[in-house]
Design an enzyme around this catalytic site. Structure first.
Site, PDB file in Angstrom:
ATOM      1  N   ARG A 250       0.858  -1.192   0.000  1.00  0.00           N
ATOM      2  CA  ARG A 250       0.000   0.000   0.000  1.00  0.00           C
ATOM      3  C   ARG A 250       0.890   1.237   0.000  1.00  0.00           C
ATOM      4  O   ARG A 250       0.651   2.197  -0.708  1.00  0.00           O
ATOM      5  CB  ARG A 250      -0.936  -0.018   1.199  1.00  0.00           C
ATOM      6  CG  ARG A 250      -2.206  -0.861   1.028  1.00  0.00           C
ATOM      7  CD  ARG A 250      -1.937  -2.283   0.561  1.00  0.00           C
ATOM      8  NE  ARG A 250      -3.117  -3.106   0.395  1.00  0.00           N
ATOM      9  CZ  ARG A 250      -3.569  -3.975   1.305  1.00  0.00           C
ATOM     10  NH1 ARG A 250      -2.920  -4.172   2.442  1.00  0.00           N
ATOM     11  NH2 ARG A 250      -4.654  -4.684   1.062  1.00  0.00           N
TER      12      ARG A 250
ATOM     13  N   GLU B 207      -9.498 -12.901   2.113  1.00  0.00           N
ATOM     14  CA  GLU B 207     -10.389 -12.001   1.375  1.00  0.00           C
ATOM     15  C   GLU B 207     -10.427 -12.302  -0.130  1.00  0.00           C
ATOM     16  O   GLU B 207     -10.247 -11.415  -0.957  1.00  0.00           O
ATOM     17  CB  GLU B 207      -9.948 -10.545   1.617  1.00  0.00           C
ATOM     18  CG  GLU B 207     -10.037 -10.171   3.089  1.00  0.00           C
ATOM     19  CD  GLU B 207      -9.588  -8.745   3.384  1.00  0.00           C
ATOM     20  OE1 GLU B 207     -10.265  -8.074   4.169  1.00  0.00           O
ATOM     21  OE2 GLU B 207      -8.548  -8.309   2.854  1.00  0.00           O
TER      22      GLU B 207
ATOM     23  N   TRP C 251      -6.586 -13.853  12.102  1.00  0.00           N
ATOM     24  CA  TRP C 251      -6.692 -12.380  12.096  1.00  0.00           C
ATOM     25  C   TRP C 251      -8.116 -11.893  12.314  1.00  0.00           C
ATOM     26  O   TRP C 251      -8.324 -10.819  12.852  1.00  0.00           O
ATOM     27  CB  TRP C 251      -6.112 -11.805  10.803  1.00  0.00           C
ATOM     28  CG  TRP C 251      -6.940 -12.001   9.560  1.00  0.00           C
ATOM     29  CD1 TRP C 251      -7.009 -13.120   8.799  1.00  0.00           C
ATOM     30  CD2 TRP C 251      -7.793 -11.040   8.928  1.00  0.00           C
ATOM     31  NE1 TRP C 251      -7.853 -12.929   7.735  1.00  0.00           N
ATOM     32  CE2 TRP C 251      -8.346 -11.653   7.777  1.00  0.00           C
ATOM     33  CE3 TRP C 251      -8.135  -9.714   9.208  1.00  0.00           C
ATOM     34  CZ2 TRP C 251      -9.229 -10.993   6.924  1.00  0.00           C
ATOM     35  CZ3 TRP C 251      -9.013  -9.052   8.358  1.00  0.00           C
ATOM     36  CH2 TRP C 251      -9.557  -9.689   7.224  1.00  0.00           C
TER      37      TRP C 251
ATOM     38  N   PHE D  89      -1.842  -2.881  14.416  1.00  0.00           N
ATOM     39  CA  PHE D  89      -1.288  -1.602  14.847  1.00  0.00           C
ATOM     40  C   PHE D  89      -1.551  -0.492  13.811  1.00  0.00           C
ATOM     41  O   PHE D  89      -1.028   0.618  13.938  1.00  0.00           O
ATOM     42  CB  PHE D  89       0.207  -1.739  15.159  1.00  0.00           C
ATOM     43  CG  PHE D  89       0.501  -2.677  16.315  1.00  0.00           C
ATOM     44  CD1 PHE D  89      -0.499  -3.048  17.204  1.00  0.00           C
ATOM     45  CD2 PHE D  89       1.776  -3.187  16.517  1.00  0.00           C
ATOM     46  CE1 PHE D  89      -0.240  -3.911  18.279  1.00  0.00           C
ATOM     47  CE2 PHE D  89       2.049  -4.042  17.573  1.00  0.00           C
ATOM     48  CZ  PHE D  89       1.039  -4.413  18.441  1.00  0.00           C
ATOM     49  N   ASP D  90      -2.378  -0.817  12.792  1.00  0.00           N
ATOM     50  CA  ASP D  90      -2.876   0.266  11.928  1.00  0.00           C
ATOM     51  C   ASP D  90      -4.139   0.883  12.536  1.00  0.00           C
ATOM     52  O   ASP D  90      -4.649   1.875  12.026  1.00  0.00           O
ATOM     53  CB  ASP D  90      -3.144  -0.228  10.491  1.00  0.00           C
ATOM     54  CG  ASP D  90      -4.114  -1.399  10.404  1.00  0.00           C
ATOM     55  OD1 ASP D  90      -4.330  -2.099  11.424  1.00  0.00           O
ATOM     56  OD2 ASP D  90      -4.658  -1.633   9.299  1.00  0.00           O
TER      57      ASP D  90
ATOM     58  N   TRP E 244      -0.531  -2.716   8.485  1.00  0.00           N
ATOM     59  CA  TRP E 244      -1.032  -2.475   7.119  1.00  0.00           C
ATOM     60  C   TRP E 244      -0.905  -0.985   6.845  1.00  0.00           C
ATOM     61  O   TRP E 244      -1.155  -0.154   7.728  1.00  0.00           O
ATOM     62  CB  TRP E 244      -2.492  -2.925   7.019  1.00  0.00           C
ATOM     63  CG  TRP E 244      -2.672  -4.376   7.368  1.00  0.00           C
ATOM     64  CD1 TRP E 244      -3.125  -4.885   8.548  1.00  0.00           C
ATOM     65  CD2 TRP E 244      -2.379  -5.499   6.538  1.00  0.00           C
ATOM     66  NE1 TRP E 244      -3.144  -6.257   8.499  1.00  0.00           N
ATOM     67  CE2 TRP E 244      -2.694  -6.661   7.270  1.00  0.00           C
ATOM     68  CE3 TRP E 244      -1.885  -5.643   5.238  1.00  0.00           C
ATOM     69  CZ2 TRP E 244      -2.524  -7.948   6.758  1.00  0.00           C
ATOM     70  CZ3 TRP E 244      -1.728  -6.920   4.723  1.00  0.00           C
ATOM     71  CH2 TRP E 244      -2.042  -8.057   5.475  1.00  0.00           C
ATOM     72  N   THR E 245      -0.554  -0.645   5.592  1.00  0.00           N
ATOM     73  CA  THR E 245      -0.095   0.730   5.380  1.00  0.00           C
ATOM     74  C   THR E 245      -0.983   1.567   4.442  1.00  0.00           C
ATOM     75  O   THR E 245      -0.498   2.517   3.833  1.00  0.00           O
ATOM     76  CB  THR E 245       1.364   0.721   4.860  1.00  0.00           C
ATOM     77  OG1 THR E 245       1.423  -0.064   3.661  1.00  0.00           O
ATOM     78  CG2 THR E 245       2.313   0.162   5.888  1.00  0.00           C
TER      79      THR E 245
HETATM   80  C1  ACM Z   1      -5.995  -9.134   6.492  1.00  0.00           C
HETATM   81  O1  ACM Z   1      -5.965  -8.215   7.332  1.00  0.00           O
HETATM   82  N1  ACM Z   1      -6.683  -9.013   5.378  1.00  0.00           N
HETATM   83  C2  ACM Z   1      -5.264 -10.364   6.719  1.00  0.00           C
END
Ligand code: ACM
Length: 552
Positions: free
Chosen positions: A188, A353, A419, A445-446, A494-495
């Protein structure tokens, strides 16, 4: 005992006067050896001694390890020590040449299959004794010594501090979990090599041992694959990037081409850097979903009709890899190159997903399902993952997948990364599979860590530091035998909303320190108030290391 501790405290405070660059401590912080030394994660046992050891130019490392063919547990410490003090500690292998048996860091390996990361660090007035279960234990003893010396809080000025006075202590330590990880999404937003190394440095400092490098996704493919040049030319770039929050109407874009990737040479360099720090890098190659960037380069890998473009916004996309033989040839060729770069036993294959409508509409998929006796598209996803697992198992690798890979039947040897809460981990452990816990509410941590009104834009959620600290990765539902399948946990970064190294550090720290303690420290030693006291000193050290952590 109490007067002994307060004597120690006074001596310790006196010693601080000799230590330039040290933060001064308030009286409440000096009442225990835990508060005095401020080691994080907190060691399993610590016993205070009385007095001090001086480390100076006379100090040498004496070890029964002749060479370090794979891993030198002193290298990182010695490089740092040299930067701070102007000299390095020499290694000796033969004690008989020594006239004087003091001024030694004497290291003994007692190979201990039960816990290869365990160590005993005894700081005496005459020297230091380290007994460890393997070189890994020695490495962690040296990281503990690095923290006791506050090496990181002292500015880098060669020779400015030649003598180090440290309090006497006897520490016996071993981690609670074997998997202590942090993840970083570089798709990202791309993160430069120097930052990735700094991120790994911090993992080692906090005794984390896995770095999950999320290298491919819809918004960019970030690993050079020589056989497929369009992954570099096309998939590594997107036309522009969404501005502000996903879902805003109308969406706004910055109009600027964005991208980048790591060359194989850069990756080898980072892997070697991590290996010096006892950190294993697990690469993630996402399949069969989160692959729009790869489809932009090679549209024939989808069941749906292209052309495709590398994603410029966030979310989940409907175009995914088609389970045709030609896709498996592509992925196996990609994985072959990945395996030459990453020695890790684990390879993460994603699996989260996956929108399955293009499969459900595809005649090819319908025929395949009939031929393979698959009842639905979830079972088709399992077919996909199991075929890749078989390929990787044959090469000696174990796959990790996000918990969706449980849905159509778990691949026989897969490790699950849980997750979407903890249920995936519970189901995996009950089925006899290993699991790594990354539930969103504790390990993402996002998420916001404070008041949304004043915090920088984040994806959502609310995961403050004390919540992370309170997390226990072992679900209460599991029996003792099942609980042994919980290998540990991991913080995920995640960014989408993290567009710079500074913001990545802001979101990761200090929450990663809390998670490190969750994963290392015996559960009955955890104490939020006491952690908070030690954390204050760690924030000074993070300042010393130039880390842009979140200040309360
Ligand atoms: C995820 O956060 N889609 C693994």
């Amino acid at each position: 005992m109490k007067s002994f501790i307060s004597t120690l405290s006074i001596l310790f405070l006196l010693s601080l006067l000799l230590l330039p660059g040290c933060a001064s401590l308030s009286s409440s912080q000096t009442e225990t050896i835990e508060g005095n030394l401020a080691i994080a994660p907190l060691p399993a046992t610590m016993q205070a001694g009385s007095g001090f050891l001086v480390i100076d130019e006379k100090m040498k490392i004496l070890t029964n390890i002749k060479d370090f063919p794979h891993f030198d547990p002193f290298k990182v410490f010695n490089e740092l020590f040299q930067r701070k003090s102007g000299y390095a500690l020499p290694y000796l292998h033969d004690k008989s040449a020594l006239k004087d048996s003091s001024h030694l860091i004497k290291v003994t390996l007692v190979y201990n299959n039960y816990n290869i990361e365990s160590y005993n660090l005894k700081i005496k007035s005459s020297g230091i004794l380290i007994v460890a279960g393997s070189e890994l234990g020695v490495f962690y003893a040296m990281q503990t010594l690095r923290q006791i010396m506050r090496l990181d809080a002292v500015p880098d000025s060669k020779g400015s501090q030649r003598h180090w006075s440290i309090p006497l202590v006897d520490i016996s330590d071993a981690p609670r979990f074997t998997y202590r990880g942090m993840h970083l999404d570089v798709c990202r937003h791309f993160m430069p090599v120097e930052f990735v190394k700094k991120y790994i440095d911090l993992l080692a400092y906090y005794k984390m041992n896995y770095f999950h490098w999320h290298l491919t996704d819809d918004q960019g493919w970030r690993i050079e694959i020589k056989k497929y040049p369009k992954l570099q030319e096309v998939a590594a770039y997107r036309d522009e990037t969404l501005i502000g929050r996903f879902g805003e109407k109308p969406p706004r874009y910055d109009g600027t081409r964005y991208g980048g990737y790591y060359t194989q040479e850069e990756i080898k360099d980072v892997v070697s850097y991590a290996s010096d720090r006892a950190v294993t890098i697990i690469p993630e190659i996402e399949m069969p979903g989160h692959c729009l960037a790869a489809l932009a380069a090679y549209p024939e890998l989808a069941c749906s009709a292209g052309p495709f473009k590398t994603a410029t916004t966030w979310g989940v996309f409907k175009d995914v890899f088609c389970p045709e033989d030609s896709t498996f040839v592509f992925l196996e060729n990609v994985l072959d190159e990945v395996l030459t770069l990453f020695p890790s036993r684990y390879i993460h294959i994603g699996g989260d997903e996956v929108v399955k409508t293009s499969w459900e509409q595809s005649d090819f998929c319908k025929d395949l399902m009939k031929k393979e006796g698959l009842n639905n598209s979830k079972e088709l996803q399992s077919y996909f993952i199991q075929r890749i697992e078989k390929y990787l198992n044959a090469k000696g690798k174990t796959i990790i997948g996000w918990d969706e890979i449980l849905e159509g039947g778990i691949a026989p040897n897969a490790t699950i990364m849980s997750w979407r809460g903890i249920q995936g981990g519970i189901d995996a452990a009950k089925a006899g599979h290993d699991a790594i816990m990354t539930p969103g509410g504790y390990c993402y941590f996002d998420h916001y860590q404070g008041d949304r009104e004043t915090e920088p834009l984040a994806i959502g959620g609310f995961t403050p530091l004390d919540k992370v600290y309170a997390y226990d990765p072992v679900p209460a539902e599991l029996s003792e035998a099942e609980a042994r399948h919980i290998l540990g946990a991991q913080g995920n970064l995640w960014t989408e909303y993290i567009d710079s190294p500074e913001k990545a550090e802001y979101m990761a720290y200090p929450r990663a320190i809390a998670l490190a303690e969750v994963l290392w420290t015996p559960v009955d030693r955890k104490n939020w108030d006491e952690f908070s006291v030690r954390l204050k000193q760690h924030l000074d050290r993070l300042d010393g290391m130039g880390v842009h952590y979140a200040k309360k």
